[in-house]
Design a protein around this motif. Structure first.
Motif, short mmCIF file in Angstrom:
data_model
loop_
_atom_site.label_atom_id
_atom_site.label_comp_id
_atom_site.label_asym_id
_atom_site.label_seq_id
_atom_site.Cartn_x
_atom_site.Cartn_y
_atom_site.Cartn_z
N GLY A 175 0.82 -1.21 0.00
CA GLY A 175 0.00 0.00 0.00
C GLY A 175 0.85 1.25 0.00
N ASP A 176 0.17 2.38 -0.12
CA ASP A 176 0.82 3.69 -0.10
C ASP A 176 0.22 4.52 1.03
OD1 ASP A 176 2.52 4.19 -2.79
OD2 ASP A 176 0.82 2.85 -3.21
N ILE A 177 1.09 5.20 1.76
CA ILE A 177 0.64 6.01 2.90
C ILE A 177 1.10 7.45 2.70
CG2 ILE A 177 0.62 6.24 5.40
CD1 ILE A 177 1.62 3.33 5.55
N ALA A 178 0.15 8.33 2.52
CA ALA A 178 0.45 9.75 2.39
C ALA A 178 0.31 10.45 3.73
CB ALA A 178 -0.48 10.38 1.36
N ALA A 179 0.90 11.64 3.83
CA ALA A 179 0.72 12.44 5.04
C ALA A 179 -0.77 12.72 5.22
CB ALA A 179 1.50 13.74 4.93
N GLY A 180 -1.26 12.51 6.44
CA GLY A 180 -2.66 12.73 6.74
C GLY A 180 -3.52 11.50 6.57
N ALA A 181 -2.92 10.40 6.14
CA ALA A 181 -3.70 9.18 5.93
C ALA A 181 -4.23 8.63 7.25
CB ALA A 181 -2.84 8.12 5.24
N ALA A 182 -5.41 8.05 7.20
CA ALA A 182 -6.02 7.45 8.40
C ALA A 182 -6.18 5.94 8.27
CB ALA A 182 -7.37 8.11 8.69
N ASP A 183 -6.40 5.47 7.05
CA ASP A 183 -6.60 4.04 6.82
C ASP A 183 -5.24 3.43 6.45
OD1 ASP A 183 -7.66 1.56 6.41
OD2 ASP A 183 -8.59 2.05 4.46
N LEU A 184 -4.60 2.74 7.40
CA LEU A 184 -3.23 2.29 7.22
C LEU A 184 -3.17 0.79 6.98
CD1 LEU A 184 -1.56 4.26 10.17
CD2 LEU A 184 -1.93 5.00 7.80
N ARG A 228 4.82 1.82 0.90
CA ARG A 228 5.39 3.12 0.50
C ARG A 228 4.86 4.19 1.46
NH1 ARG A 228 6.33 4.19 -5.33
NH2 ARG A 228 4.92 5.97 -5.06
N ILE A 229 5.75 5.09 1.89
CA ILE A 229 5.35 6.08 2.89
C ILE A 229 6.00 7.42 2.56
CG2 ILE A 229 7.25 5.57 4.51
CD1 ILE A 229 5.15 5.88 6.80
N MET A 230 5.26 8.47 2.81
CA MET A 230 5.75 9.82 2.56
C MET A 230 6.16 10.49 3.87
SD MET A 230 5.46 9.79 -0.64
CE MET A 230 4.77 8.49 -1.66
N THR A 231 7.00 11.52 3.76
CA THR A 231 7.46 12.25 4.93
C THR A 231 6.27 12.80 5.71
OG1 THR A 231 9.49 12.89 3.79
CG2 THR A 231 8.88 14.18 5.73
N GLY A 232 6.26 12.53 7.01
CA GLY A 232 5.20 13.01 7.88
C GLY A 232 4.02 12.08 7.98
N ALA A 233 3.99 11.05 7.16
CA ALA A 233 2.86 10.11 7.21
C ALA A 233 2.99 9.20 8.43
CB ALA A 233 2.82 9.29 5.94
N PRO A 234 1.85 8.75 8.98
CA PRO A 234 1.89 7.88 10.16
C PRO A 234 2.49 6.51 9.84
CG PRO A 234 -0.36 8.13 9.38
CD PRO A 234 0.47 9.09 8.59
N LEU A 235 3.23 5.98 10.81
CA LEU A 235 3.83 4.65 10.64
C LEU A 235 2.73 3.60 10.71
CD1 LEU A 235 6.80 3.54 10.42
CD2 LEU A 235 6.55 2.94 12.84
N PRO A 236 2.69 2.68 9.76
CA PRO A 236 1.61 1.67 9.77
C PRO A 236 1.89 0.60 10.81
CG PRO A 236 3.11 1.25 7.95
CD PRO A 236 3.56 2.54 8.58
N PRO A 237 0.85 -0.10 11.25
CA PRO A 237 1.05 -1.19 12.21
C PRO A 237 1.93 -2.28 11.61
CG PRO A 237 -1.20 -1.19 11.36
CD PRO A 237 -0.57 0.08 10.90
N GLY A 238 2.79 -2.84 12.43
CA GLY A 238 3.69 -3.89 11.99
C GLY A 238 5.03 -3.38 11.53
#
Length: 437
Positions: A95-104, A114-124
Motif C-alpha cells: 500500500g501507499d501512505i500519504a501524510a494525513g492518511a487514516a486508513d493504514l 510506501r510512505i511519505m514524509t510526515g505520514a503515520p507509521l503503519p502497524p507492523g
C-alpha cells in the motif's frame, strides 16, 4: 496622580515655584504612576511581540503519532538483515501512505508500505528505508531520492540493512503531554508562535503591547515630502519618537504636526484618547508665548509641568488626561535631541513597565571618555557618544546643541556627566547609557 507634588515652574494655570526636580525624582514619580497592562487573550499572530502572562502546557504529545521522517518504505527490520546491493531484500508493497492518511495497511513479514514524509507509521512496521536505499520499485538498481507514482502490486528491493527505529519520529519525542513548553514572561516571536500552533493553541493569554499615541506640536512643522518654505521645518520628532516607541515594544500611532492652536490640539487629543494607553507629545512645554500645550492640558487638570536638573531636556510635563483614571501623558521638549533623550530616560521605561518587561531601563556601563567634557553646574548632562566595548572607551559625537540631529543619528550611547561635575578630563570614567537593542 501628581497632586501630592508641588506645582513647579512656568506653566499656564500653574503658580511659579523654584523647585527643580532631579532626573531620578522625576523618573521615580512617573514609574510609580504606571503598571503592567492587564492580560488579555489574543489570537496567535496578534500576540507577536507580546509577553506571555501564564505558563503554557502541552495538551498532547508532539509529534502526536509515530511518523516517517523520510520518503521511503515502512518495513520490518528482520526482512533487511542480509540486504546488500548485490543481494537485495525483495519485499511486496502492500500500500501507499500519504501524510494525513487514516486508513493504514498492516505490514507483515516480507512486506513493505510506501510512505511519505510526515505520514503515520503503519502497524507492523519497525523502521523506514529511505527511497535512495531501495530501487524505488523499478527493479533496475538504486532509486533516485524521490518517489515515483504508485504502481499496483509492485515489489521493492531494499539494498542495505535498516536498523529498528530508523527514520521514525517517535510520538512525544519533541514535547510530552503536560510539559510546560513556554513560561510566563516569554516574548512571543516567530518560533514561539509556531510552537503554540503546533500544540494546537489558537489563542494565548499575554500582557498586551501598550498603544502609544505620538504627536508633535508647532505651527512651523511641515510633513516630510512637502516643501518647508520660509520659517518652516520638517517634522522629525513624531517619526523619531514613534519609531522609538515601536522599538521599545509598543504599538505606536503617529499623529502629524499639530499647529499651535488650542482648539485644534484639544480636538486631536479627544480623538486619540480612545485608542491610547499612553500619550507622548513634543513641543510646547517651555515658556514661549505661543506654547499652547500647557494651556490645553490645564483644562484637563492633573498634568504638572516641571523643570529638571538636566541638559538637554529641562522642561518636562507629566500627568493624566481624559475621563475616569485618565490616560498617562508625558509632554517632552520640542528640540529634537531633547525630545529623544527625554524619551529614552522617561518614556521608554514607562512602555517597558506597561509591557511587564523585566528590563525596564537601558543598560549602563562604565567607560573612559576619550575627550575632555564640560557641563553646567547642578545639571546632569547627557552627551551623545560612540561606545567602544573592546577598548572600554566612549567618544563624544557632535556638540551640546539640542538641535544636532546629524550627530544624534551617529550616536549609539549617552555619556552622563553628573550634577556635581562641571568638567571632566580625558580618560575620566563616566556612566554610559547604551542605546542599541
Amino acid at each position: 496622580m501628581t497632586g501630592k507634588h508641588d506645582p513647579c515652574c512656568e506653566g499656564a494655570g500653574s503658580p511659579a515655584s523654584p523647585r527643580l526636580w532631579t532626573v531620578d525624582e522625576h523618573l521615580a514619580d512617573v514609574l510609580a504612576a504606571v503598571a503592567p497592562l492587564p492580560p488579555i487573550e489574543l489570537r496567535l499572530l496578534d500576540a507577536q511581540g507580546c509577553r506571555l502572562a501564564e505558563d503554557v502546557r502541552a495538551g498532547d504529545d508532539l509529534p502526536p503519532f509515530d511518523n516517517s521522517s523520510m520518503d521511503g518504505y515502512a518495513l520490518r527490520t528482520a526482512d533487511t538483515v542480509r540486504a546488500t546491493e548485490r543481494y537485495p531484500s525483495v519485499l511486496a508493497v502492500v500500500g501507499d501512505i500519504a501524510a494525513g492518511a487514516a486508513d493504514l495497511p498492516r505490514v507483515g513479514p516480507g512486506q513493505a508500505a510506501r510512505i511519505m514524509t510526515g505520514a503515520p507509521l503503519p502497524p507492523g512496521a519497525e523502521a523506514v528505508a529511505p527511497v535512495e536505499w531501495t530501487d524505488g520499485g523499478t527493479g533496475t538498481g538504486q532509486a533516485a531520492d524521490a518517489m515515483g507514482a504508485p504502481v499496483a502490486d509492485e515489489e521493492v528491493r531494499v539494498l542495505r540493512p535498516v536498523a529498528e527505529g530508523a527514520h521514525i519520529r517517535r510520538r512525544g519525542s519533541d514535547v510530552t503531554a503536560g510539559d510546560t513548553v513556554l513560561e510566563a514572561g516569554t516574548v512571543l516571536g516567530p518560533t514561539q508562535l509556531g510552537l503554540l500552533a503546533a500544540i494546537g493553541r489558537g489563542t494565548v493569554r499575554v500582557s498586551p503591547r501598550p498603544r502609544v499615541v505620538v504627536l508633535s506640536t508647532g505651527s512651523e512643522l511641515v510633513q516630510p515630502g512637502e516643501p518647508a518654505g520660509p520659517g518652516r521645518i520638517h517634522d522629525s520628532n513624531s517619526f523619531t519618537l514613534t519609531a522609538a516607541a515601536i522599538a521599545a515594544g509598543a504599538v505606536a500611532f503617529r499623529v502629524g504636526g499639530v499647529p499651535d492652536e488650542a482648539g485644534t490640539l484639544r480636538a486631536v487629543l479627544e480623538d486619540q484618547l480612545g485608542r491610547a494607553d499612553l500619550i507622548v507629545t513634543s513641543g510646547g512645554v517651555s515658556v514661549g508665548a505661543y506654547d499652547v500645550v500647557k494651556e490645553v492640558f490645564a483644562d484637563y487638570g492633573g498634568v504638572d509641568f516641571r523643570r529638571l536638573r538636566m541638559q538637554p531636556g529641562k522642561p518636562q510635563g507629566f500627568g493624566r488626561i481624559g475621563a475616569g483614571p485618565g490616560v498617562p501623558l508625558l509632554a517632552l521638549p520640542g528640540n529634537p535631541v531633547s525630545a529623544y533623550i527625554s524619551f529614552e530616560l522617561f518614556v521608554r521605561p514607562v512602555i517597558r513597565t506597561m509591557l511587564g518587561a523585566p528590563d525596564v531601563h537601558r543598560p549602563v556601563v562604565r567607560a573612559a571618555t576619550t575627550a575632555a567634557l564640560r557641563s553646567p553646574a547642578g545639571r546632569r548632562q547627557f552627551l551623545r557618544g560612540r561606545y567602544d566595548p573592546a577598548a572600554g572607551t566612549v567618544s563624544p559625537v557632535g556638540g551640546e546643541g539640542s538641535h544636532l540631529v546629524g550627530a544624534l543619528a551617529r550616536a549609539d550611547c549617552l555619556i552622563t556627566v553628573p550634577e556635581d561635575s562641571t568638567a571632566l578630563a580625558a580618560g575620566s570614567a563616566v556612566d554610559v547609557v547604551l542605546l542599541t537593542d
